[in-house]
Design a protein around this motif. Structure first.
Motif, PDB file in Angstrom:
ATOM      1  N   LEU A  35       0.833  -1.205   0.000  1.00  0.00           N
ATOM      2  CA  LEU A  35       0.000   0.000   0.000  1.00  0.00           C
ATOM      3  C   LEU A  35       0.863   1.249   0.000  1.00  0.00           C
ATOM      4  N   PHE A  36       1.875   1.292   0.838  1.00  0.00           N
ATOM      5  CA  PHE A  36       2.709   2.491   0.906  1.00  0.00           C
ATOM      6  C   PHE A  36       3.549   2.668  -0.349  1.00  0.00           C
ATOM      7  N   SER A  37       3.956   1.580  -0.958  1.00  0.00           N
ATOM      8  CA  SER A  37       4.664   1.672  -2.232  1.00  0.00           C
ATOM      9  C   SER A  37       3.741   2.245  -3.301  1.00  0.00           C
ATOM     10  N   GLN A  38       2.482   1.802  -3.297  1.00  0.00           N
ATOM     11  CA  GLN A  38       1.507   2.319  -4.249  1.00  0.00           C
ATOM     12  C   GLN A  38       1.228   3.795  -3.990  1.00  0.00           C
ATOM     13  N   LEU A  39       1.108   4.182  -2.735  1.00  0.00           N
ATOM     14  CA  LEU A  39       0.875   5.592  -2.405  1.00  0.00           C
ATOM     15  C   LEU A  39       2.050   6.470  -2.828  1.00  0.00           C
ATOM     16  N   ARG A  40       3.253   5.980  -2.619  1.00  0.00           N
ATOM     17  CA  ARG A  40       4.442   6.735  -3.020  1.00  0.00           C
ATOM     18  C   ARG A  40       4.456   6.915  -4.542  1.00  0.00           C
ATOM     19  N   GLY A  41       4.203   5.851  -5.277  1.00  0.00           N
ATOM     20  CA  GLY A  41       4.145   5.928  -6.731  1.00  0.00           C
ATOM     21  C   GLY A  41       3.028   6.841  -7.197  1.00  0.00           C
ATOM     22  N   PHE A  42       1.879   6.746  -6.530  1.00  0.00           N
ATOM     23  CA  PHE A  42       0.737   7.593  -6.875  1.00  0.00           C
ATOM     24  C   PHE A  42       1.080   9.065  -6.676  1.00  0.00           C
ATOM     25  N   GLY A  43       1.801   9.378  -5.619  1.00  0.00           N
ATOM     26  CA  GLY A  43       2.213  10.766  -5.376  1.00  0.00           C
ATOM     27  C   GLY A  43       3.133  11.293  -6.466  1.00  0.00           C
ATOM     28  N   VAL A  44       4.075  10.465  -6.891  1.00  0.00           N
ATOM     29  CA  VAL A  44       4.987  10.864  -7.974  1.00  0.00           C
ATOM     30  C   VAL A  44       4.193  11.120  -9.256  1.00  0.00           C
ATOM     31  N   VAL A  45       3.292  10.189  -9.579  1.00  0.00           N
ATOM     32  CA  VAL A  45       2.469  10.333 -10.782  1.00  0.00           C
ATOM     33  C   VAL A  45       1.581  11.576 -10.675  1.00  0.00           C
ATOM     34  N   ALA A  46       1.031  11.831  -9.511  1.00  0.00           N
ATOM     35  CA  ALA A  46       0.157  12.994  -9.321  1.00  0.00           C
ATOM     36  C   ALA A  46       0.904  14.295  -9.595  1.00  0.00           C
ATOM     37  N   VAL A  47       2.129  14.392  -9.117  1.00  0.00           N
ATOM     38  CA  VAL A  47       2.916  15.606  -9.358  1.00  0.00           C
ATOM     39  C   VAL A  47       3.190  15.771 -10.855  1.00  0.00           C
ATOM     40  N   ILE A  48       3.616  14.701 -11.501  1.00  0.00           N
ATOM     41  CA  ILE A  48       3.917  14.761 -12.935  1.00  0.00           C
ATOM     42  C   ILE A  48       2.672  15.173 -13.723  1.00  0.00           C
ATOM     43  N   CYS A  49       1.561  14.517 -13.459  1.00  0.00           N
ATOM     44  CA  CYS A  49       0.336  14.784 -14.224  1.00  0.00           C
ATOM     45  C   CYS A  49      -0.244  16.158 -13.921  1.00  0.00           C
ATOM     46  N   THR A  50      -0.102  16.622 -12.695  1.00  0.00           N
ATOM     47  CA  THR A  50      -0.585  17.966 -12.364  1.00  0.00           C
ATOM     48  C   THR A  50       0.198  19.017 -13.134  1.00  0.00           C
ATOM     49  N   VAL A  51       1.506  18.872 -13.196  1.00  0.00           N
ATOM     50  CA  VAL A  51       2.341  19.825 -13.939  1.00  0.00           C
ATOM     51  C   VAL A  51       1.982  19.799 -15.426  1.00  0.00           C
TER      52      VAL A  51
END
Length: 173
Positions: free
Chosen positions: A38-54
């Motif tokens: 779960l925490f690995s998925q959350l960490r990856g999700f956070g990285v993806v969220a930053v990239i996609c938001t930009v």
């Protein structure tokens, strides 16, 4: 009758490997170790969220003037939804290859509709309150709408789109 005060629980326990002076709440540490996927998925999700938001903000800013705020928002969200689902497949959930790619993308577009509803509604409210809102105000509203929809996106990705992976995880345990 003697009274004793109960010992205070240790609010923070150092976690090995975090460096001097850094501590993580003990309960968070226990949860982290109990649910590493779960925490690995959350960490990856956070990285993806930053990239996609930009990327979304850049697309929005580039096409806002000729198309208007609502169209620019919709187009940037649709384009970024495909990117978001693909990056989450790979980074957050470790899916490789093209197996079920079209289904994952189709479901990702359904999830994007939630973000579109939140950001379009937020833009509408912004323009009702402040008809001459600046692009900075619009970008802030869109970003906040995307952050608010991110929680729902993660839950839907984890428990709907990629639930097949959770079944494998549970079977492995």
């Amino acid at each position: 009758m003697a009274t004793t005060t109960p010992a205070e629980p240790a609010a923070l326990e150092p976690v090995p490997g975090t460096g001097a002076g850094r501590a993580v709440p003990a309960t968070l540490s226990r949860v982290w170790h109990r649910h590493p996927v779960l925490f690995s998925q959350l960490r990856g999700f956070g990285v993806v969220a930053v990239i996609c938001t930009v990327v979304s903000i850049l697309i929005f800013a580039a096409i806002r003037q000729p198309l208007g705020t609502q169209w620019a928002n919709a187009i940037s969200l649709v384009l970024c939804s495909v990117l978001n689902t693909e990056l989450n497949r790979r980074i957050s959930f470790g899916v490789r290859g093209m197996h079920l790619w079209w289904r994952d993308q189709r479901r990702g577009l359904w999830v994007m509709l939630l973000a579109l509803a939140m950001t379009s509604g937020s833009l509408w409210v912004l323009h009702e309150v402040s008809p001459n809102a600046s692009i900075v105000a619009e970008l802030v509203v869109i970003t906040l709408g995307n952050v608010a929809s991110a929680v729902m996106r993660f839950l839907l990705l984890r428990y709907w789109i990629f639930r097949r992976l959770r079944k494998r995880e549970l079977a492995a345990v």
